[in-house]
Each structure stands twice: as structure tokens, then as C-alpha cells.
Design an enzyme around this catalytic site. Structure first.
Site, PDB file in Angstrom:
ATOM      1  CD  GLU A   3      -2.736  -1.439   2.403  1.00  0.00           C
ATOM      2  OE1 GLU A   3      -3.163  -0.396   2.932  1.00  0.00           O
ATOM      3  OE2 GLU A   3      -3.065  -2.572   2.795  1.00  0.00           O
ATOM      4  CG  HIS A 100       7.999 -15.793  -9.120  1.00  0.00           C
ATOM      5  ND1 HIS A 100       7.284 -16.704  -9.860  1.00  0.00           N
ATOM      6  CD2 HIS A 100       8.103 -16.315  -7.873  1.00  0.00           C
ATOM      7  CE1 HIS A 100       6.962 -17.729  -9.080  1.00  0.00           C
ATOM      8  NE2 HIS A 100       7.452 -17.525  -7.881  1.00  0.00           N
ATOM      9  NE  ARG A 120       0.436 -14.016  -4.210  1.00  0.00           N
ATOM     10  CZ  ARG A 120       0.051 -13.791  -2.969  1.00  0.00           C
ATOM     11  NH1 ARG A 120      -1.085 -13.218  -2.724  1.00  0.00           N
ATOM     12  NH2 ARG A 120       0.811 -14.133  -1.967  1.00  0.00           N
ATOM     13  NE  ARG A 166     -18.559   8.151  -4.050  1.00  0.00           N
ATOM     14  CZ  ARG A 166     -17.822   7.355  -4.818  1.00  0.00           C
ATOM     15  NH1 ARG A 166     -17.819   6.062  -4.606  1.00  0.00           N
ATOM     16  NH2 ARG A 166     -17.098   7.850  -5.775  1.00  0.00           N
ATOM     17  NE  ARG A 276      -9.688  -7.665  -1.676  1.00  0.00           N
ATOM     18  CZ  ARG A 276     -10.397  -7.677  -2.780  1.00  0.00           C
ATOM     19  NH1 ARG A 276     -11.706  -7.696  -2.717  1.00  0.00           N
ATOM     20  NH2 ARG A 276      -9.841  -7.663  -3.959  1.00  0.00           N
TER      21      ARG A 276
END
Length: 293
Positions: A3, A100, A120, A166, A276
Site C-alpha cells: 500500500e 519470478h 502473482r 455517497r 476478503r
DNA sequence: CTCATGCCCTGCTGGC
DNA sequence: TGCCAGCAGGGCATGA
């Protein structure tokens, strides 16, 4: 997992080890790593040769390196997104290929290589034109990415207005990169815990002072993580030298289901959320009656 | 326009 | 021991 704080750690490493150097050769070992470069892998490699990597920039989770002739920028950038498992590593020439390894950059000075490694392959690299957005030069494909809480132009009052109009939950809003960027599942949960807000709280019911408090918590947790070199649970997230950060030791809720809350002792709860997980303290962050599930 | 969902991808873990 | 389901999840396409 990278992040904002993790990407910023990588950006600093790129700035230190790569900025000012001229590309001699680019090797794309896996085409998926450059899938967002529409003209293809050969075009990607060819266009980089002979160009100088001038400056490393970041917005949210996106990193880009301005390209130029010598040290002057030429209006184009090498854009990188690490996705889930992407790494940018600085390695001596001749170091064994990582399992990778997806893209390798060799430089005219014969010094250390820049490598893009991604297990990934959610991440990737591409070239893009820089455009002006709000007085800043950003790559065209990320024009829609909102500014992040660590940018000087970040405006919490403007964001509070958008949040209140929102009709969604606060956590969905925190993860929406077109509203505010750089926040992923880890720092969303950590900031919500610090601000004592439940993930399902409707954004429309947040007062302006509460939004200010939440974003003070977002900024604080990101700066704490940055000081610790980022969060990592395994060897997947590392800086350009392959070293892990240690902020995982300071996490209050994320990944701590069943363990006691450091504030009140109640066992941390894990809820399914958007395929998640969300981690909360059931006492510090009670589920609101009007929860937006 | 706003909001929600499913898919992409690989490796590790836990249950039987 | 071996196999497989489940999980990790950012961003984008798609559909309501």
C-alpha cells in the site's frame, strides 16, 4: 500487499539507486508483466533503450519514473504498479535470476540492474505520456487516481463533502482509489480501529469532525508504517535491497483475529468483506444499527 | 453517474 | 502422505 507506505519505501530506493542512470538494455521475461503497454513487449523494451531515468514519483500505490534525455524530462514516464506481489529490486549484474523475474533493466554505466519481480503478476510496468492534473504531471492512465493523504494538495474538507454524498460504507469508500488513493485493506482496518469506526458505517452519517479524525488516523498510521520501513508478513514485500519492513509488529487489528485488542482486551473479530476480510475490535468499533453491509 | 461483483494469478496452509 | 479447497487481494470490466 504493498500500500502507500510500502510503495513509498520502494520509490525512495529507486530514487537513490536508479535516478540519473541511462538504460542500455531491457529484457521482458514474461509478457504479462507489460500487458498494460498496449504496443507490446518489444516496443516497451526498444523505446526505453538510451533514455535516462530522471526522477521517481508516486501517487497512492502507483510509482512512476520520469524519462528524459540527460536530466531533462521528455514528457513520458515508466509507470509501475506492484499489485499484490510485485517487487523492484536493485541487484548486481550477474546475480542469479529470481524465480519470478519478469523484467530486467541493464544500464549504460554497467552498474547494478533494476529488476521487476512478481510472483502473482497482478502488477506490471508500462510507458505512458505525462499530463497535467491539478498542476502536477501524472501519467495519463492514472489521471483518475485521486491524490493520496500524504500529498500537500490533499484536501480533507473536499473529501468530507464527497464522502457524505455517497451511499456506501466507509471501508468501501476508503478502498476506492478514485476518492482517495493509497489505502488498501491493511491500513483501512488500522485507521478505522484508531478512529473507533466500524467498517460498515454509512459514509453519509459521518460528521465533518469525524472525517477529519479518520484521516488524521490514516495519515498517522501511514507515517508510522513508513518509519518502520513498511509492513510485511513474509518475503513478498521488500524494499529495493530485498529487506522487509517491520510494521507488522505494530498492527492493532489486521490479521489478529482472536487476539486481544491492545486498547480494551476484547478479542479481535474477523468479518468476511468483499470476498476478503475486515478486522475490528467488537468493543471499540461496535457495528452501527444502520450498517451498510 | 453510482455502486457492487467477479475475475485475473500463484503459492501456502489446513483439513481429511 | 497426498490432494484439494480456501485464502491472500488491487484494479478493472461489466452489469444493475
Amino acid at each position: 500487499m504493498p500500500e502507500l507506505p510500502e510503495v513509498e519505501v520502494v520509490r525512495r530506493g529507486v530514487a537513490e539507486h536508479v535516478a540519473g542512470r541511462t538504460v542500455a538494455e531491457v529484457e521482458v521475461l514474461h509478457p504479462r508483466a507489460v500487458r498494460r503497454h498496449v504496443p507490446g513487449a518489444d516496443d516497451f523494451a526498444t523505446r526505453l533503450v538510451g533514455r535516462c531515468l530522471t526522477a521517481a514519483r508516486r501517487r497512492g500505490k502507483y510509482l512512476w519514473i520520469e524519462l528524459g534525455d540527460g536530466t531533462l524530462p521528455d514528457g513520458e514516464a515508466l509507470v509501475a504498479h506492484l499489485g499484490m506481489s510485485g517487487q523492484l529490486l536493485v541487484q548486481p549484474p550477474g546475480a542469479p535470476d529470481e524465480k519470478h523475474l519478469r523484467v530486467r533493466f541493464r544500464f549504460a554505466d554497467g552498474g547494478p540492474e533494476l529488476r521487476f519481480v512478481d510472483q502473482r503478476t497482478f502488477g506490471g510496468l508500462h510507458l505512458a505520456e505525462l499530463v497535467e492534473v491539478g498542476g502536477l504531471a501524472v501519467p495519463k492512465p492514472i489521471e483518475h487516481i485521486a491524490c493520496d493523504p500524504l500529498e500537500p494538495v490533499f484536501d480533507v474538507e473536499e473529501l468530507a463533502g464527497r464522502l457524505r454524498s455517497r451511499r456506501t460504507s466507509i471501508k468501501r469508500a476508503l478502498l476506492d482509489q478514485s476518492l482517495v488513493s493509497g489505502i488498501g485493506n491493511i491500513y483501512a482496518d488500522e485507521a478505522l480501529w484508531r478512529a473507533k469506526l466500524h467498517w460498515a458505517r454509512p459514509t453519509a452519517t459521518l460528521t465533518r469532525p469525524k472525517v477529519r479524525e479518520l484521516f488524521a488516523a490514516v495519515t498517522e498510521v501511514m507515517q508510522d508504517a513508513l518509519r518502520a520501513g513498511g509492513t510485511s508478513f513474509d518475503a513478498l514485500y521488500v524494499n529495493v535491497n530485498g529487506e522487509s519492513g517491520y510494521f507488522d509488529r505494530s498492527l492493532a487489528v489486521y490479521g489478529r483475529a482472536g487476539q486481544p485488542c491492545s486498547r480494551c482486551g476484547a478479542p479481535i473479530r474477523r468479518d468476511p468483506f468483499m470476498n476478503r476480510s475486515s478486522y475490528t475490535c467488537p468493543v471499540c468499533q461496535p457495528k452501527p444499527r444502520n450498517a451498510h453491509l
